[in-house]
Motif scaffolding. Structure first.
Motif, PDB file in Angstrom:
ATOM      1  N   TRP A  50       0.845  -1.203   0.000  1.00 55.64           N
ATOM      2  CA  TRP A  50       0.000   0.000   0.000  1.00 55.64           C
ATOM      3  C   TRP A  50       0.876   1.247   0.000  1.00 55.64           C
ATOM      4  O   TRP A  50       0.654   2.180  -0.771  1.00 55.64           O
ATOM      5  CB  TRP A  50      -0.913  -0.014   1.216  1.00 55.64           C
ATOM      6  CG  TRP A  50      -1.892   1.116   1.269  1.00 55.64           C
ATOM      7  CD1 TRP A  50      -1.625   2.443   1.478  1.00 55.64           C
ATOM      8  CD2 TRP A  50      -3.299   1.049   1.099  1.00 55.64           C
ATOM      9  NE1 TRP A  50      -2.768   3.182   1.457  1.00 55.64           N
ATOM     10  CE2 TRP A  50      -3.818   2.343   1.229  1.00 55.64           C
ATOM     11  CE3 TRP A  50      -4.174   0.004   0.871  1.00 55.64           C
ATOM     12  CZ2 TRP A  50      -5.167   2.633   1.137  1.00 55.64           C
ATOM     13  CZ3 TRP A  50      -5.520   0.306   0.782  1.00 55.64           C
ATOM     14  CH2 TRP A  50      -6.000   1.595   0.907  1.00 55.64           C
ATOM     15  N   GLY A  51       1.874   1.266   0.854  1.00 65.48           N
ATOM     16  CA  GLY A  51       2.768   2.424   0.921  1.00 65.48           C
ATOM     17  C   GLY A  51       3.557   2.632  -0.355  1.00 65.48           C
ATOM     18  O   GLY A  51       3.729   3.765  -0.815  1.00 65.48           O
ATOM     19  N   LEU A  52       4.048   1.540  -0.933  1.00 69.29           N
ATOM     20  CA  LEU A  52       4.769   1.667  -2.200  1.00 69.29           C
ATOM     21  C   LEU A  52       3.855   2.157  -3.319  1.00 69.29           C
ATOM     22  O   LEU A  52       4.259   2.975  -4.150  1.00 69.29           O
ATOM     23  CB  LEU A  52       5.392   0.323  -2.591  1.00 69.29           C
ATOM     24  CG  LEU A  52       6.617  -0.086  -1.787  1.00 69.29           C
ATOM     25  CD1 LEU A  52       7.005  -1.520  -2.121  1.00 69.29           C
ATOM     26  CD2 LEU A  52       7.777   0.844  -2.049  1.00 69.29           C
ATOM     27  N   SER A  53       2.627   1.682  -3.342  1.00 68.02           N
ATOM     28  CA  SER A  53       1.673   2.151  -4.345  1.00 68.02           C
ATOM     29  C   SER A  53       1.363   3.636  -4.157  1.00 68.02           C
ATOM     30  O   SER A  53       1.251   4.385  -5.138  1.00 68.02           O
ATOM     31  CB  SER A  53       0.374   1.346  -4.271  1.00 68.02           C
ATOM     32  OG  SER A  53       0.605   0.006  -4.583  1.00 68.02           O
ATOM     33  N   ASP A  54       1.230   4.070  -2.913  1.00 65.58           N
ATOM     34  CA  ASP A  54       1.035   5.503  -2.654  1.00 65.58           C
ATOM     35  C   ASP A  54       2.236   6.310  -3.136  1.00 65.58           C
ATOM     36  O   ASP A  54       2.080   7.387  -3.722  1.00 65.58           O
ATOM     37  CB  ASP A  54       0.829   5.753  -1.163  1.00 65.58           C
ATOM     38  CG  ASP A  54      -0.589   5.500  -0.719  1.00 65.58           C
ATOM     39  OD1 ASP A  54      -1.457   5.272  -1.586  1.00 65.58           O
ATOM     40  OD2 ASP A  54      -0.837   5.522   0.505  1.00 65.58           O
ATOM     41  N   GLY A  55       3.431   5.811  -2.884  1.00 71.22           N
ATOM     42  CA  GLY A  55       4.629   6.514  -3.332  1.00 71.22           C
ATOM     43  C   GLY A  55       4.705   6.619  -4.846  1.00 71.22           C
ATOM     44  O   GLY A  55       5.073   7.656  -5.392  1.00 71.22           O
ATOM     45  N   ILE A  56       4.339   5.545  -5.533  1.00 71.83           N
ATOM     46  CA  ILE A  56       4.326   5.564  -6.996  1.00 71.83           C
ATOM     47  C   ILE A  56       3.293   6.563  -7.496  1.00 71.83           C
ATOM     48  O   ILE A  56       3.543   7.323  -8.435  1.00 71.83           O
ATOM     49  CB  ILE A  56       4.058   4.151  -7.549  1.00 71.83           C
ATOM     50  CG1 ILE A  56       5.246   3.244  -7.269  1.00 71.83           C
ATOM     51  CG2 ILE A  56       3.769   4.191  -9.043  1.00 71.83           C
ATOM     52  CD1 ILE A  56       4.968   1.775  -7.531  1.00 71.83           C
ATOM     53  N   ALA A  57       2.125   6.574  -6.854  1.00 68.90           N
ATOM     54  CA  ALA A  57       1.069   7.505  -7.268  1.00 68.90           C
ATOM     55  C   ALA A  57       1.481   8.954  -7.059  1.00 68.90           C
ATOM     56  O   ALA A  57       1.248   9.809  -7.921  1.00 68.90           O
ATOM     57  CB  ALA A  57      -0.222   7.201  -6.501  1.00 68.90           C
ATOM     58  N   VAL A  58       2.108   9.247  -5.935  1.00 68.97           N
ATOM     59  CA  VAL A  58       2.547  10.623  -5.667  1.00 68.97           C
ATOM     60  C   VAL A  58       3.690  11.013  -6.597  1.00 68.97           C
ATOM     61  O   VAL A  58       3.759  12.149  -7.077  1.00 68.97           O
ATOM     62  CB  VAL A  58       2.950  10.771  -4.180  1.00 68.97           C
ATOM     63  CG1 VAL A  58       3.650  12.083  -3.921  1.00 68.97           C
ATOM     64  CG2 VAL A  58       1.730  10.634  -3.290  1.00 68.97           C
ATOM     65  N   GLN A  59       4.577  10.084  -6.878  1.00 66.74           N
ATOM     66  CA  GLN A  59       5.709  10.374  -7.765  1.00 66.74           C
ATOM     67  C   GLN A  59       5.244  10.746  -9.170  1.00 66.74           C
ATOM     68  O   GLN A  59       5.834  11.603  -9.815  1.00 66.74           O
ATOM     69  CB  GLN A  59       6.624   9.155  -7.826  1.00 66.74           C
ATOM     70  CG  GLN A  59       7.835   9.332  -8.704  1.00 66.74           C
ATOM     71  CD  GLN A  59       8.684   8.064  -8.770  1.00 66.74           C
ATOM     72  OE1 GLN A  59       8.301   7.027  -8.237  1.00 66.74           O
ATOM     73  NE2 GLN A  59       9.820   8.157  -9.424  1.00 66.74           N
TER      74      GLN A  59
END
Length: 125
Positions: A50-59
Motif C-alpha cells: 500500500w505504501g509503495l503504491s502511494d509513493g508511486i502515485a505521488v511520484q
C-alpha cells in the motif's frame, strides 16, 4: 516489489484456511502457528505494498489538476480510514457467523482483487 509483497500477503491469506493445518497435523498448536505466520505475512506485506503504491502515485502525480499529489494523498488517507472500521467489523461478524474459512476466503478475494487492480491499473509492466 509491490507484486512480491502482494503475493506474500496472498500466501499468508491461504494459510488462514482451517483445512490446511488439519491436513498437516491434528494438533491445535499447528493451527495457531499457521494463523500467526499468516498474520505475520499479511499485515506487513500488504501495508508495504500500500505504501509503495502511494509513493508511486505521488511520484507520478501532475503538478496541477484533480490528480495532483495533495489530492492523491488525501484520497488515499480517506479511503484507508473509511474502509478500516467497516472491514474490521465485517471480519469479526464473518468469523462469528460463518467461521474461519469464510474469513480466509474473504482475505483471499480482497488481496487478489487489490493485486489485480494494482497490476492492471497502477503498476507499469
Amino acid at each position: 516489489r509491490v507484486r512480491i509483497y502482494m503475493g506474500l500477503a496472498l500466501v499468508g491469506s491461504f494459510l488462514l484456511f482451517r483445512f490446511l493445518w488439519q491436513f498437516v497435523s491434528t494438533m491445535p498448536a499447528i493451527g495457531v502457528a499457521l494463523l500467526m505466520v499468516a498474520d505475520m505475512l499479511i499485515c506487513p506485506c500488504f501495508s508495504l505494498s500500500w505504501g509503495l503504491s502511494d509513493g508511486i502515485a505521488v511520484q507520478h502525480a501532475p503538478q496541477h489538476g484533480w490528480f495532483r499529489s495533495g489530492n492523491v494523498i488525501m484520497a488515499s488517507g480517506m479511503s484507508f480510514s473509511m474502509f478500516r472500521l467497516p472491514g474490521a467489523v465485517s471480519s469479526r461478524l464473518l468469523i462469528a457467523g460463518k467461521g474461519r474459512d469464510a474469513y480466509a476466503l474473504q482475505q483471499v478475494i480482497a488481496i487478489f482483487a487489490a493485486w489485480t487492480l494494482a497490476s492492471w491499473l497502477i503498476l507499469p509492466l
